[in-house]
Scaffold this motif. Sequence first.
Motif, PDB file in Angstrom:
ATOM      1  N   SER A   1       0.850  -1.178   0.000  1.00 41.59           N
ATOM      2  CA  SER A   1       0.000   0.000   0.000  1.00 41.59           C
ATOM      3  C   SER A   1       0.892   1.237   0.000  1.00 41.59           C
ATOM      4  CB  SER A   1      -0.914  -0.007   1.221  1.00 41.59           C
ATOM      5  OG  SER A   1      -0.133   0.059   2.393  1.00 41.59           O
ATOM      6  N   LEU A   2       0.276   2.399  -0.012  1.00 41.41           N
ATOM      7  CA  LEU A   2       1.039   3.630  -0.143  1.00 41.41           C
ATOM      8  C   LEU A   2       1.433   4.147   1.238  1.00 41.41           C
ATOM      9  CD1 LEU A   2       2.006   5.283  -2.512  1.00 41.41           C
ATOM     10  CD2 LEU A   2       0.056   6.762  -2.199  1.00 41.41           C
TER      11      LEU A   2
ATOM     12  N   HIS B   1       5.851   7.812   0.136  1.00 48.14           N
ATOM     13  CA  HIS B   1       5.493   8.563  -1.060  1.00 48.14           C
ATOM     14  C   HIS B   1       6.734   8.963  -1.833  1.00 48.14           C
ATOM     15  CE1 HIS B   1       1.231   9.077  -0.015  1.00 48.14           C
ATOM     16  NE2 HIS B   1       1.684   8.965   1.223  1.00 48.14           N
TER      17      HIS B   1
ATOM     18  N   LYS C   1       2.679   1.266 -10.828  1.00 48.93           N
ATOM     19  CA  LYS C   1       1.335   0.782 -10.481  1.00 48.93           C
ATOM     20  C   LYS C   1       1.327  -0.140  -9.266  1.00 48.93           C
ATOM     21  CE  LYS C   1      -1.003   2.154 -14.264  1.00 48.93           C
ATOM     22  NZ  LYS C   1      -2.096   3.063 -14.225  1.00 48.93           N
TER      23      LYS C   1
ATOM     24  N   ASN D   1       3.108   0.388  -6.551  1.00 50.43           N
ATOM     25  CA  ASN D   1       3.581   1.226  -5.436  1.00 50.43           C
ATOM     26  C   ASN D   1       5.060   1.039  -5.133  1.00 50.43           C
ATOM     27  OD1 ASN D   1       1.031   2.359  -5.027  1.00 50.43           O
ATOM     28  ND2 ASN D   1       0.414   0.641  -3.764  1.00 50.43           N
TER      29      ASN D   1
ATOM     30  N   GLU E   1      -3.187  12.941 -10.264  1.00 48.26           N
ATOM     31  CA  GLU E   1      -2.416  11.699 -10.268  1.00 48.26           C
ATOM     32  C   GLU E   1      -3.330  10.507 -10.008  1.00 48.26           C
ATOM     33  OE1 GLU E   1       1.139  11.679  -8.029  1.00 48.26           O
ATOM     34  OE2 GLU E   1       1.803  13.623  -8.812  1.00 48.26           O
ATOM     35  N   TRP E   2      -2.954   9.343 -10.545  1.00 52.07           N
ATOM     36  CA  TRP E   2      -3.827   8.163 -10.540  1.00 52.07           C
ATOM     37  C   TRP E   2      -4.020   7.568  -9.156  1.00 52.07           C
ATOM     38  CZ3 TRP E   2      -1.574   3.755  -8.721  1.00 52.07           C
ATOM     39  CH2 TRP E   2      -0.188   3.728  -8.698  1.00 52.07           C
ATOM     40  N   HIS E   3      -3.029   7.643  -8.287  1.00 50.15           N
ATOM     41  CA  HIS E   3      -3.150   6.972  -6.990  1.00 50.15           C
ATOM     42  C   HIS E   3      -3.754   7.852  -5.909  1.00 50.15           C
ATOM     43  CE1 HIS E   3       0.778   8.946  -6.946  1.00 50.15           C
ATOM     44  NE2 HIS E   3       0.612   9.061  -5.645  1.00 50.15           N
TER      45      HIS E   3
ATOM     46  N   LYS F   1      -7.438   6.784  -5.218  1.00 53.45           N
ATOM     47  CA  LYS F   1      -7.498   5.453  -4.599  1.00 53.45           C
ATOM     48  C   LYS F   1      -7.194   5.513  -3.105  1.00 53.45           C
ATOM     49  CE  LYS F   1      -5.383   0.895  -4.997  1.00 53.45           C
ATOM     50  NZ  LYS F   1      -4.396   0.082  -5.688  1.00 53.45           N
ATOM     51  N   TYR F   2      -6.164   6.269  -2.707  1.00 54.92           N
ATOM     52  CA  TYR F   2      -5.733   6.281  -1.315  1.00 54.92           C
ATOM     53  C   TYR F   2      -6.253   7.473  -0.519  1.00 54.92           C
ATOM     54  CZ  TYR F   2      -2.602   2.540  -2.636  1.00 54.92           C
ATOM     55  OH  TYR F   2      -2.098   1.346  -3.085  1.00 54.92           O
TER      56      TYR F   2
END
Length: 140
Positions: free
Chosen positions: A65-66, A69, A78, A80, A103-105, A108-109
Amino acid sequence: MNLSAVIKVLPAASVLKPALPTLVFERHLGRGVSQNRRQRPRPPGLKRPEGQFVRTGEMILKQFSLGFHPGLNVSIDKENTLFAMREGQVMMTVEKLNPKKDEWHVEKYYGKLSAPVVYKRFFHVIPFPQAKKFKLVDLI
């Protein structure tokens, strides 16, 4: 000619010895079939600790998971995983999070982020300063 001189007589004790079993150790005898010999990927975690030198494209951290960073000169894929974009020294900091909406993530997070200020851990790659060497050339 004497037959006792030609025929060598062995003592009876050496002829009648029972044969001892010999132990043979086979290498990799207890292993399974060849399907169990697949190469496993590297486990997640820190690959390059703080203060270590990295080259361009080297993996710094692998995570599910993130938790960490990307910072300066660091990219994320993709899965992480954090990668170095330039050569330099790894540095970890704790900074206030300002997520970029494009940004793509981020969605999601941090789509349901309700806290006003969030501090997260960032990895940076600090490039080494270039040598300040030059030669003066006299113009003719």
